[in-house]
Design an enzyme around this catalytic site. Structure first.
Site, PDB file in Angstrom:
ATOM      1  N   ASP A 126       0.839  -1.193   0.000  1.00  0.00           N
ATOM      2  CA  ASP A 126       0.000   0.000   0.000  1.00  0.00           C
ATOM      3  C   ASP A 126       0.881   1.253   0.000  1.00  0.00           C
ATOM      4  OD1 ASP A 126      -2.284   1.390   2.528  1.00  0.00           O
ATOM      5  OD2 ASP A 126      -1.865   2.010   0.479  1.00  0.00           O
ATOM      6  N   ASP A 149      -7.074   4.986 -10.275  1.00  0.00           N
ATOM      7  CA  ASP A 149      -8.487   4.624 -10.344  1.00  0.00           C
ATOM      8  C   ASP A 149      -9.330   5.888 -10.138  1.00  0.00           C
ATOM      9  OD1 ASP A 149     -11.100   3.628  -9.929  1.00  0.00           O
ATOM     10  OD2 ASP A 149     -10.309   1.744  -9.141  1.00  0.00           O
ATOM     11  N   LYS A 153     -18.028   7.062  -9.831  1.00  0.00           N
ATOM     12  CA  LYS A 153     -19.324   7.280  -9.186  1.00  0.00           C
ATOM     13  C   LYS A 153     -19.166   8.265  -8.026  1.00  0.00           C
ATOM     14  CE  LYS A 153     -21.252   2.770 -10.388  1.00  0.00           C
ATOM     15  NZ  LYS A 153     -21.810   1.486  -9.883  1.00  0.00           N
ATOM     16  N   THR A 222       1.426   5.718 -23.383  1.00  0.00           N
ATOM     17  CA  THR A 222       1.130   4.289 -23.332  1.00  0.00           C
ATOM     18  C   THR A 222       0.215   3.896 -24.495  1.00  0.00           C
ATOM     19  OG1 THR A 222      -0.842   4.539 -21.970  1.00  0.00           O
ATOM     20  CG2 THR A 222       1.269   4.368 -20.820  1.00  0.00           C
ATOM     21  N   LYS A 223       0.164   2.587 -24.792  1.00  0.00           N
ATOM     22  CA  LYS A 223      -0.737   2.101 -25.847  1.00  0.00           C
ATOM     23  C   LYS A 223      -2.187   2.445 -25.517  1.00  0.00           C
ATOM     24  CE  LYS A 223       2.056  -1.812 -27.461  1.00  0.00           C
ATOM     25  NZ  LYS A 223       2.127  -3.296 -27.595  1.00  0.00           N
ATOM     26  N   PHE A 224      -2.561   2.256 -24.259  1.00  0.00           N
ATOM     27  CA  PHE A 224      -3.912   2.564 -23.812  1.00  0.00           C
ATOM     28  C   PHE A 224      -4.230   4.040 -24.022  1.00  0.00           C
ATOM     29  CE2 PHE A 224      -6.550   4.251 -20.367  1.00  0.00           C
ATOM     30  CZ  PHE A 224      -7.710   3.533 -20.552  1.00  0.00           C
ATOM     31  N   GLU A 225      -3.292   4.908 -23.630  1.00  0.00           N
ATOM     32  CA  GLU A 225      -3.495   6.346 -23.760  1.00  0.00           C
ATOM     33  C   GLU A 225      -3.561   6.749 -25.227  1.00  0.00           C
ATOM     34  OE1 GLU A 225      -1.324  10.544 -22.443  1.00  0.00           O
ATOM     35  OE2 GLU A 225      -0.463   8.613 -21.861  1.00  0.00           O
TER      36      GLU A 225
END
Length: 244
Positions: A126, A149, A153, A222-225
């Site tokens: 942590d 994260d 919500k 990054t690939k995701f970005e």
């Protein structure tokens, strides 16, 4: 501590109880995926030299790395590919990564070995506990928090790691002139980060427009970005410097 069979009849400080509750809130969910054989092999082979265990007293990072250098700490490095890229691109700096997910730690260790990176150490723990216990005050040149994260919500916003208390914890750990660098692809979280940091004591915004900064070259795309950018999704970088 009062035991359940011995009820405490003294008045309770509601604010103190609330603060104790908030400190127990986790900003992550531990979804422990299955380790691949490669990740397990990397943990077995490379943790003894690159892994750091949580301890109750701060590490002497000069002893850990065998030299004095600017210290960059990244919270939540995922699978570690971009962290390894940054460490490889800046051999004059030392890097520490913190991640709670074991498969990501294994992947990061394997990537670092493949790339010949020696200026990187990792925790599997942590981040709040590591910062409080194992990192010395006034020791970090940079803290990186990329794509945490978003807890999108509204009822979960209290779980977002960027809060006033967290900003002051990092302020203790950063050197004067050190930088807290955040990035997110959730506009609402970017606005939340900006709101928290604008009023955080001891920081100044490095944005010329007093909001966001362009992605600096040292933060890999990054690939995701990149996929998100191609789809028209926004990404927001924020950089705040410790002034006092």
């Amino acid at each position: 501590m009062t035991h359940p069979e011995q009820p405490n009849t003294e008045p309770q400080d509601e604010e103190l109880q609330e603060n104790k509750y908030l400190r127990r809130i986790r900003s992550f969910v531990l979804r422990e995926g299955r380790l691949t054989k490669g990740q397990q092999r990397s943990l077995d082979l490379f943790w003894p030299t690159m892994g750091l265990e949580h301890q109750a007293t701060p590490y002497d990072m000069t002893a850990v790395f065998g030299r004095e250098a600017d210290l960059v700490l990244e919270i939540g490095f995922g699978m570690g590919k971009s962290l390894v890229q940054m460490a490889k691109a800046a051999p004059d700096k030392d890097f520490i990564g913190i991640e709670v997910h074991k498969p990501g730690v294994g992947a990061c260790l394997g990537e670092a070995e493949t790339e010949g990176v020696k200026n990187l150490r990792v925790f599997e723990h942590d981040a709040i506990e590591i910062l409080n216990d194992s990192i010395a005050d006034n020791s970090l040149s940079t803290v990186q928090l990329f794509f945490p994260d978003p807890w999108h919500k509204k009822r979960h916003h209290k779980r977002r790691i960027v809060q006033a208390e967290f900003a002051q914890l990092l302020r203790r750990k950063l050197k004067v002139g050190g930088v807290f660098h955040m990035a997110t692809d959730w506009e609402n979280y970017a606005e939340h980060m900006l709101e928290v940091m604008k009023v955080a004591e001891g920081y100044s915004n490095l944005s010329e427009t007093n909001d966001y900064v362009p992605r600096p070259d040292h933060r890999p795309l990054t690939k995701f970005e990149n996929r998100g950018v191609n789809l028209g999704h926004g990404v927001w970088d924020l950089m705040f410097r410790k002034e006092s």
